[in-house]
Design a protein around this motif. Structure first.
Motif, mmCIF file in Angstrom:
data_model
loop_
_atom_site.group_PDB
_atom_site.id
_atom_site.type_symbol
_atom_site.label_atom_id
_atom_site.label_comp_id
_atom_site.label_asym_id
_atom_site.label_seq_id
_atom_site.Cartn_x
_atom_site.Cartn_y
_atom_site.Cartn_z
ATOM 1 N N THR B 64 0.981 -1.170 0.152
ATOM 2 C CA THR B 64 0.006 0.100 -0.052
ATOM 3 C C THR B 64 0.738 1.074 0.074
ATOM 4 O O THR B 64 0.340 2.693 0.274
ATOM 5 C CB THR B 64 -0.996 0.033 1.132
ATOM 6 N N MET B 65 2.192 1.004 -0.578
ATOM 7 C CA MET B 65 2.924 2.433 -0.281
ATOM 8 C C MET B 65 3.811 2.357 -1.650
ATOM 9 O O MET B 65 4.305 1.358 -2.112
ATOM 10 C CB MET B 65 4.042 2.345 1.033
ATOM 11 N N ARG B 66 3.786 3.507 -2.412
ATOM 12 C CA ARG B 66 4.726 3.447 -3.534
ATOM 13 C C ARG B 66 5.306 4.799 -3.524
ATOM 14 O O ARG B 66 4.971 5.873 -2.766
ATOM 15 C CB ARG B 66 3.798 3.320 -4.831
ATOM 16 N N LEU B 67 6.331 4.849 -4.461
ATOM 17 C CA LEU B 67 6.858 6.166 -4.530
ATOM 18 C C LEU B 67 6.726 6.864 -5.959
ATOM 19 O O LEU B 67 6.759 6.064 -6.974
ATOM 20 C CB LEU B 67 8.552 5.957 -4.647
ATOM 21 N N VAL B 80 3.590 8.127 -1.359
ATOM 22 C CA VAL B 80 1.875 7.931 -1.198
ATOM 23 C C VAL B 80 1.730 6.494 -0.688
ATOM 24 O O VAL B 80 2.227 5.651 -0.960
ATOM 25 C CB VAL B 80 1.175 7.957 -2.753
ATOM 26 N N ILE B 81 0.925 6.773 0.232
ATOM 27 C CA ILE B 81 0.524 5.372 1.199
ATOM 28 C C ILE B 81 -1.016 5.587 1.495
ATOM 29 O O ILE B 81 -1.401 6.629 1.804
ATOM 30 C CB ILE B 81 1.455 5.316 2.463
ATOM 31 N N LEU B 113 -2.596 -0.314 -3.027
ATOM 32 C CA LEU B 113 -2.511 0.824 -3.597
ATOM 33 C C LEU B 113 -1.369 0.522 -4.674
ATOM 34 O O LEU B 113 -0.324 -0.053 -4.856
ATOM 35 C CB LEU B 113 -1.669 1.915 -2.590
ATOM 36 N N GLU B 114 -1.714 0.947 -6.024
ATOM 37 C CA GLU B 114 -0.659 0.979 -7.185
ATOM 38 C C GLU B 114 -0.568 2.531 -7.901
ATOM 39 O O GLU B 114 -1.775 2.849 -7.757
ATOM 40 C CB GLU B 114 -1.347 -0.390 -8.143
ATOM 41 N N LEU B 115 0.441 2.165 -8.729
ATOM 42 C CA LEU B 115 0.507 3.311 -9.441
ATOM 43 C C LEU B 115 0.246 2.884 -11.074
ATOM 44 O O LEU B 115 0.408 1.632 -11.436
ATOM 45 C CB LEU B 115 1.947 3.870 -9.586
ATOM 46 N N GLY B 116 -0.411 3.808 -11.905
ATOM 47 C CA GLY B 116 -0.637 3.496 -13.205
ATOM 48 C C GLY B 116 -0.717 4.575 -13.967
ATOM 49 O O GLY B 116 -0.018 5.835 -13.657
ATOM 50 N N GLY B 117 -0.900 4.503 -15.310
ATOM 51 C CA GLY B 117 -0.704 5.444 -16.184
ATOM 52 C C GLY B 117 -0.663 5.020 -17.760
ATOM 53 O O GLY B 117 -0.478 3.647 -17.830
ATOM 54 N N ALA B 118 -0.741 5.726 -18.575
ATOM 55 C CA ALA B 118 -0.752 5.271 -19.968
ATOM 56 C C ALA B 118 0.801 4.596 -20.383
ATOM 57 O O ALA B 118 1.565 4.976 -19.726
ATOM 58 C CB ALA B 118 -0.775 6.439 -20.957
ATOM 59 N N LEU B 119 0.634 3.448 -20.828
ATOM 60 C CA LEU B 119 1.983 2.723 -21.168
ATOM 61 C C LEU B 119 2.806 3.619 -21.651
ATOM 62 O O LEU B 119 2.574 4.220 -22.633
ATOM 63 C CB LEU B 119 1.693 1.317 -22.336
ATOM 64 N N ASN B 120 4.227 3.311 -21.225
ATOM 65 C CA ASN B 120 5.289 4.087 -21.681
ATOM 66 C C ASN B 120 5.247 5.483 -21.428
ATOM 67 O O ASN B 120 6.034 6.356 -22.024
ATOM 68 C CB ASN B 120 5.450 3.815 -23.155
ATOM 69 N N THR B 121 4.623 5.699 -20.414
ATOM 70 C CA THR B 121 4.728 7.003 -19.779
ATOM 71 C C THR B 121 4.889 6.860 -18.151
ATOM 72 O O THR B 121 4.832 5.798 -17.858
ATOM 73 C CB THR B 121 3.334 7.872 -20.069
#
Lengths: 768, 760
Positions: B64-67, B80-81, B113-121
């Motif tokens: 649940t924690m990511r940078l 972010v946590i 908690l995960e991070l995402g975004g368009a691929l290759n960005t």
């Protein structure tokens, strides 16, 4: 961070608590420690190759800077220091269950070798009170003895139980040292020469004592407790699941005040602040700690703290320098502080949240329903009532003190945890009814084994039947000192024959107050003014206790239990602040017992002498037999050799049996001697202040001067070592070249190798 | 707020973003000159990391924690946590202090908690799983997505790849694309984690589920492609090197019994590349990351365990992982990631723990070699922080006192209630294969005051080195309150995690209860229950040896599939509570103590249980008939006993027994031999056998200490075997047990077998 300045591996096991550091030649420090096989080794890194093999000492063939000292008995205590100020160097003192040896390491000679019938469980070296010369004080079977450098015993007294730890400390701040004695009856007693000036009750056997500075001293108990006393008041204590093997006072952070260093059974060493018990430094060894000493082991002018583990690992620590600012641990102090503060903040926030959520709940619903019960919701006005009473028991339950806990409404008690010291097997007692037996009322039966006041810390889990979360009600009740005595009606027929009479100049009301405080009296029991009489029945053995008070202030206590009489007098004296108390006592039954014991001591002693003589005969026989057997072997006469060895084997077996008898005899003898010592102690307990002293001195003089029994057991030479159990030895060890056996019988006469000689294991030949 | 079927990537779905992707080596190279002494080569130097505690949030669950990726010209990353109070906290570090970027309001517990975004960005959109909902936030804290899934249960695991969202509840896996339902799969056992191999490299979507029954399930669409067997229940999955390696098929997994492995998952089969066994008996693995903290150009493996161990592995020349560094925190590490957080130019490892601490292990030295001025500045920063905290505490204390007063007041009211909210307890009750004992781990967000352990079956509590609490056993009354164990653990200050070890006896079943009381006002305690099952020492296994002589127990009767499944769940550990799909099922088990096996196959109306151990069958028979009687179901039990199986089991026990006997004998000799050694000064005169005992004395003692009462347990099982063998024959041989024990005392395999054969 503090790291060791040196680390040594000595390749010898070190017995717990048997480590001492001394300058045996006056300049070079050496580390002495007891190891297996009744030996003491001395690690002398600075004075290499000076010793020659002679007398007791022999150079170890493994390491050049280690020499071994044969004691030939299990070592039970060890210390080093200045015993003879004229010598200018330290001597080594080694105590066993039967002897005390003062040894001059430098000259490789004995200063004295004394038999000590009561054994030596603990030893301390130093000056005591007004006695001018340094004394080696040993504590054994209820007895304390102090020897000067010639082996004269200048100090002798008795104490309540087997002594386990000793220390010298200026307890009352008069510039002279008092003797602190920790014993198996959980008491720390302070002796100003032979007068007891203070007594502190602890909760377990006191295994170690260490003076810190001034009147402050550290102590350790066998249940893992370590703490610090200042005079008779405890400063702090902590408890661990591990055992404290050794404690020592040392200023590790250079702040001018000694810390209490503790070596633990799991190999941990920690240093704690003398004021708070806070850990300021810790380190870990691979095995249990055996001992802690201090000295300038590198000879560079700085004193190190030296920690030894039972595996023979030795580490030395220099006190932290000024730059470290007392911060000896790996982490930075600021980070720790921040973490601690944040933790506090988090706890407060959580508590706050608890109250917030609680008030929210209150607004939502006024009534408690089933679903709430599961979450641990209870009416806010739930109260817990406790009552202590004496229960005389029934057919299927012994008499006991009953603690009754009940809730004030329909809530139930899921479980009760009682934490108290000294009255349970562990530190706690739990009552956990099964689901069918749940109710709002729980009775706990208590049977304190000793008459001491105990604080009961009670935690009660309150909720509903289906709850998974419970409210914890915490409260503390005190169990009075004599709670195991139930008030009964006076019964003249059963009145005990033994009694103690004395007179006090106090108002009777004060005595009544003492009674109320010390006994569990029923609420309706009203005590009239003097003269009156109260009778109690012991819940343990149904013995009677009668206390009569006359208007003149004369009090008579009748009981057959001499310990109880002593306890009552001591308790009353401390409550009424009586300093000196003369008593008149008669315990006919007890004295008769004692007389029998004295007779038995005599008998056991005779048996012992006979056995010793037999043994000497046998060992001579063995020697000649072995020589003959070996002759046969050299001549190739296998048949005769086998025969001889078989005979030898039989004889050996006989000897082993005899040894067992001797052991039992010895144990019996020790037990009886203990009874004698305890009798003196008990006689003292019946008095307070000066009269107490006088009684003990009188008893001692009687024994010393004209009691034949005692003289005999002073002369009593016991050379075996009952601490070594025969069963623990493997049945047979095969020697490839029989070197051991041959060497043994050619080099050792049984006299120089007592005790162990008959446990030597003979080679058994298989048919070839 | 965007609700319902929003686009997963939000408005900026095709955002390329101005932020540059920081290459992993960057910050390090910039710092190399200042931070590291030039004398040591980067690869060989000793890794020195300093611990910094940044902030504490609420209790956190796994992953649940990511940078957030660094943006702009600054290399410092933000953290972010999300916690169980439902709060997402995003913060950066300025001058050693945590400066919040945003913080959301409390809500349902955040499980992932995960991070995402368009691929290759840059992957800088924040997604959280709370309840059955997925929410998306921008890095500034603006919510752009609230996606209420159609799952009936709470989301347990989540993975995001571009516009694809992979969600798992306990047994259900769902794949959404742009929040539209795509695929669905029902797993046979609980799903612990989900992952998808990098789409960039593979050009197809390969989701992988980590399931409790010791398999990784590789899916294709809604179908199972194949299963990969792993050595323990997998708890976490990660892509090797963060990108699945060159092929994109390399997958790391960690198990709840502390094992770690790398598997190549290709389109039709899998290859095990390496595996690290848990030799040091450390905790289960909760999180994995790859980061180049050593600065040697290769990413190291970062591991966080549930006993608070943080480990760094690097790779040797054969690409096998080697432990380089470890650090012990006091509680479970729930998430781990490498990056640059505290100070520009210094890499660090960031970890979050169960009670919500965000802790960094930084390469920034504690005592910097810089000028005195700088040091002064640091201590100034610290002082400010400390005085700030103290102020805050003072205010809180006053407030708490007031509230406490109010709470006390309420006890005078007859209508008021006292309701203290439940505190969260993180517990784990697992069977250790190595010594056939159970571990019970209890973890609370705040310090534990005491724990009461109660059991209604005879069990042994063993000492655990890590556990510093003072244990005390209380007297028990088995009648009428059925207490066989009552023990209290009084914890030292600041203990938040307690580990207990329990030894059970097969055939004796019941419940173990723990009452946990934390040190917080108003004091409450929470009850936790754990089942000790009849065949408590059995563990699920992938396959068994079918050539062994087997005894069979057959059940027939009017029972449903669900009913017989519930009986199996009652008898055996590690069986999913939910009846599996299909109309028949087979489970394999292994006895962790004796290595005997059990095969259970059952369907509606019938069940077969095969084991080479006759005692296992006997226990099953007793328990099953008791359970059926309880439910008034008429059961037809028949059995087929293979006489050879008893001797087979005795032969299985033989090497263990012999080893233990020899060990005990050797250990007994050690002290005596050592004494001789001291006496003689050397050990040349001893025969080689004794010499070798002396040489390996330490090892022997350690081995002996590791398995207390092992011999007694073996004796107990042989006795059971003896009684059970004749029980099936209808004879009671309890009177002959003393005779058996006599034979065991002077153990000889043939004599024992003869005794088993002769007695009847």
């Amino acid at each position: 961070m503090l790291v060791p300045v040196f680390t040594l591996k000595l390749n010898h096991r070190i017995l717990p608590r048997m480590v001492a550091l001394g300058k045996y030649d006056g300049t070079h420090p050496g580390l002495a420690a007891a190891t297996q096989a009744g030996k003491v080794f001395i690690h002398n890194p600075h004075a290499r190759g000076q010793h020659v093999s002679a007398n007791r000492m022999m150079q170890s063939s493994q390491d050049s800077d280690i020499s071994l000292l044969n004691i030939n008995q299990g070592v039970s205590c060890l210390t080093a220091g200045v015993l003879n100020p004229q010598l200018g160097y330290d001597c080594l003192l080694v105590g066993t269950q039967t002897n005390l040896l003062a040894y001059d390491v430098y000259n490789n000679s004995d200063l004295f070798y004394r038999e000590v019938t009561d054994g030596a469980n603990a030893i301390v070296l130093g000056t005591l009170g007004d006695i001018s010369s340094p004394l080696a004080i040993i504590g054994g079977n209820c007895a304390l003895q102090g020897f000067d450098h010639e082996g004269n015993d200048l100090f002798w007294t008795v104490t309540g139980d087997n002594v386990r730890s000793l220390a010298l400390c200026d307890f009352d701040g008069d510039g002279k040292k008092e003797l602190l004695v920790g014993s198996e009856d959980f008491d720390i007693r302070v002796f100003k020469e032979d007068e007891i000036v203070a007594e502190m009750s602890e909760t377990e056997t006191i295994t170690a004592l260490s003076p810190m500075y001034g009147s402050r001293f550290g102590y350790a108990l066998s249940n893992g407790t370590v703490g610090v006393y200042d005079k008779a008041a405890r400063y702090w204590r902590i408890k661990s699941k591990n055992h404290a093997m050794s404690i020592h006072a040392f200023d590790l952070n250079s702040d001018g005040v000694c810390e209490l260093i503790t070596g633990w059974s799991n190999g941990k060493v920690d240093a704690r602040s003398d004021r708070t018990g806070e850990v300021i430094f810790k380190d870990n060894f691979a095995s249990s700690i055996a001992g802690l000493v201090e000295g300038d082991y590198r000879m560079d002018g700085n004193t190190q703290l030296i920690c030894c583990s039972i595996d023979g690992e030795v580490r030395g620590y220099l006190p932290g320098s000024q730059e470290l600012k007392g911060n000896l641990m790996d982490t930075s102090a600021e980070q720790d502080l921040i973490r601690e503060l944040s933790q506090k903040k988090q706890n407060l926030l959580l508590e706050l949240r608890n109250y917030e959520e609680n008030s929210k709940q209150v607004e939502l619903s006024g009534q408690v329903n089933e679903a709430d019960g599961q979450r641990g919701v209870i009416p806010a006005n739930t109260q817990l009532q406790t009552a202590l009473s004496v229960n005389l028991g029934s057919d299927n339950q012994a008499a006991h003190v009953e603690l009754c806990i009940c809730t004030s409404n329909d809530t139930i008690i899921r479980a009760v945890l009682i934490f108290a010291e000294g009255i349970f097997e562990g530190e706690s007692h739990v009552v956990h009814p099964s689901l069918q037996n749940l109710s709002g009322r729980i009775q706990v039966s208590l049977t304190p084994p000793k008459d001491v006041p105990v604080d009961l810390h009670i935690k009660t889990f309150v909720g509903y039947r289906s709850s998974t979360q419970f409210h914890v009600f915490e409260l503390t009740r005190q169990l009075p000192r004599f709670s195991m005595y139930a008030l009964s009606s006076p019964d003249l027929a059963a009145e005990p024959l033994s009694f103690v009479n004395f007179t006090i100049s106090e108002r009777v009301q004060r005595v009544v107050m003492w009674l109320n405080q010390s006994f569990l009296l029923p609420e309706d029991a009203e005590l009239q003014s003097a003269p009156f009489q109260v009778c109690f029945t012991s819940l343990r053995d149904a013995g009677q206790l009668c206390i009569k008070i006359k208007p003149s202030g004369e009090i008579s206590i009748s009981t057959d239990d001499i310990d109880l009489a002593g306890d009552i007098i001591q308790s009353m004296a401390s409550f009424l602040a009586i300093e000196d108390l003369h008593v008149e006592a008669d315990f006919p039954a007890y004295f008769e017992e004692l007389r029998k014991v004295l007779v038995k001591v005599d008998e056991y002693h005779t048996v012992h002498q006979k056995l010793t003589a037999d043994m000497a005969d046998h060992s001579n026989l063995i020697r000649s037999m072995l020589v003959r057997a070996e002759d046969s072997r050299l001549m190739g006469d296998m048949r005769n050799m086998k025969k001889r060895y078989m005979e030898l084997y039989d004889l050996n077996r006989d000897l082993l049996n005899e040894y067992k008898i001797r052991c039992t005899n010895h144990t019996e003898l020790l037990n009886n001697l203990k009874t004698v010592n305890q009798a003196i102690q008990r006689a003292g307990q019946l008095r307070v202040g000066k009269p107490k002293m006088q009684v003990i001195t009188a008893c001692r003089d009687a024994i010393r001067n004209n009691n034949a029994v005692f003289l005999q057991h002073c002369r009593f030479l016991c050379t075996n070592s009952p601490d070594l159990e025969l069963d623990q030895l493997p049945a047979c060890i095969w020697y490839e070249d029989r070197r051991f056996a041959t060497w043994f019988f050619c080099n050792c006469s049984p006299q120089s190798f007592p005790g162990h000689s008959f446990m030597c294991l003979f080679p058994v030949f298989e048919d070839t | 707020m965007v609700t319902g079927n929003g686009c997963l990537l939000g408005k900026a779905g095709c955002c390329a973003g101005p932020g540059r992707v920081r290459s992993p080596g960057w910050g390090r190279e910039a710092s190399a000159a200042t931070a590291r002494s030039p004398a040591t080569a980067p690869g060989a130097m000793e890794l020195r990391l300093a611990r910094v505690d940044y902030l504490q949030v609420g209790v956190t669950s796994q992953k649940t924690m990511r940078l957030l990726p660094a943006s702009g010209r600054r290399a410092i990353q933000k953290v972010v946590i999300g916690d169980l109070d439902g709060v997402i906290t995003c913060f950066g570090i300025k001058k050693g202090e945590a400066v919040p970027v945003f913080k959301t309001l409390p809500g349902q517990r955040i499980t992932r908690l995960e991070l995402g975004g368009a691929l290759n960005t840059p992957q800088e959109k924040i997604f959280v799983a709370t309840g059955s909902e997925v929410r998306g936030f921008t890095k500034r804290g603006k919510q752009f997505l609230s996606f209420e899934t159609n799952l009936t249960e709470n989301i347990k695991a989540m993975h995001i790849s571009g516009a694809d969202l992979f969600l798992c509840a306990s047994y259900i896996y769902n794949h959404y694309c742009d929040c539209k339902d795509q695929h669905y799969y029902l797993s046979g056992d609980k799903i612990n984690d989900v992952l998808c191999l990098p789409v960039e490299k593979l050009s197809c979507i390969v989701p992988i589920l980590a399931c409790q029954d010791r398999v990784l399930r590789v899916l294709q669409g809604s179908d199972l492609l194949y299963e990969v067997e792993v050595p323990g229940p997998p708890t976490v999955l990660a892509l090797n090197n963060g990108n699945g390696g060159d092929s994109g098929e390399d997958l790391l997994f960690g198990t709840s019994d502390g094992k770690l492995g790398l598997i190549q998952v290709s389109s039709s089969s899998s290859v095990h590349k390496w595996e690290i066994r848990n030799e040091k008996k450390r905790g289960g693995i909760l999180c994995i990351d790859n980061f180049d903290i050593l600065g040697d150009g290769v990413k190291e493996l970062l591991i966080g365990r549930d006993d608070g161990m943080l480990e760094i592995y690097n790779f040797d020349s054969t690409n096998e992982p080697v432990l380089r560094y470890d650090h012990a925190l006091s509680e479970s590490i729930t998430s781990i990631q490498g990056g640059c957080v505290g100070k520009d130019g210094y890499d660090e490892i960031l970890a979050s723990t169960y009670s919500g601490w965000v802790t960094g292990l930084t390469t920034e030295p504690v005592h910097r070699e810089g000028g005195a001025g700088e040091e002064l500045k640091i201590s100034q920063e610290m002082q400010n922080k400390i005085s700030g905290l103290r102020n805050e505490l003072e205010h809180l204390q006053i407030k708490v006192l007031q509230e406490r007063e109010k709470y006390q007041q309420s006890s005078h009211s007859s209508t008021a209630i006292s309701a203290v909210p439940t505190f969260s307890v993180n517990d784990k009750f697992t069977l250790n294969k190595d010594d056939a004992s159970y571990s019970l781990i209890l973890e609370v967000q705040t310090a534990i005051d005491n724990v009461l352990v109660q059991s209604d079956v005879p069990i042994d509590l063993l000492d655990v080195d890590k556990n510093s609490a003072v244990v005390s056993f209380s007297g028990c009354d088995s009648e009428p309150n059925s207490n066989f164990l009552l023990a209290t653990y009084r914890c030292q200050a600041n203990t938040t995690r307690l580990e207990l070890k329990i030894r059970s006896i097969e055939g004796q079943y019941g419940t173990l209860q723990a009452y946990v009381t934390p040190r917080i006002q108003p004091k409450t305690c929470q009850l936790r229950q754990y089942q000790i099952k009849p065949l408590s020492l059995h563990q699920r296994t992938h396959c068994i040896d079918h050539d062994r002589p087997m005894n069979t127990l057959m059940l027939k009767g009017q029972f449903s599939f669900a009913e017989i499944h519930s009986w199996v769940v009652f008898c055996l550990p590690e069986v999913p509570e939910k009846p599996p799909a299909g109309d028949s099922v087979t489970f394999y088990f292994q006895n962790t103590f004796l290595d005997t096996q059990l095969e259970s196959t059952y369907r509606k109306g019938e069940g077969f249980f095969k084991s080479d151990n006759i005692s296992t069958i006997s226990i099953l028979k007793d328990v099953l008939s008791k359970e059926a009687t309880k439910r008034k179901i008429n059961l037809n039990i028949s059995y087929d006993i293979n006489e050879g199986s008893v001797n087979h089991t005795l032969k299985l026990i033989h090497p263990k027994l012999e080893y233990q006997l020899l060990l005990a004998k050797k250990v007994q000799l050690i002290d005596a031999l050592k004494e001789l050694q001291v006496h003689e000064g050397n050990m040349d005169f001893l025969i080689p056998e004794y010499r070798s005992i002396l040489e390996e004395a330490d090892h022997l003692l350690e081995e002996y200490k590791k398995q207390p009462a092992h011999l007694e347990r073996l004796y107990g099982m042989i006795t059971d075997l003896f009684i059970d063998k004749f029980k099936f024959k209808g004879t009671n041989v309890k009177t002959k047990v003393p005779l058996l024990l006599e034979i065991l005392d002077s153990y000889d395999q043939n004599a024992l077998i003869a005794f088993f054969d002769a007695a009847s």
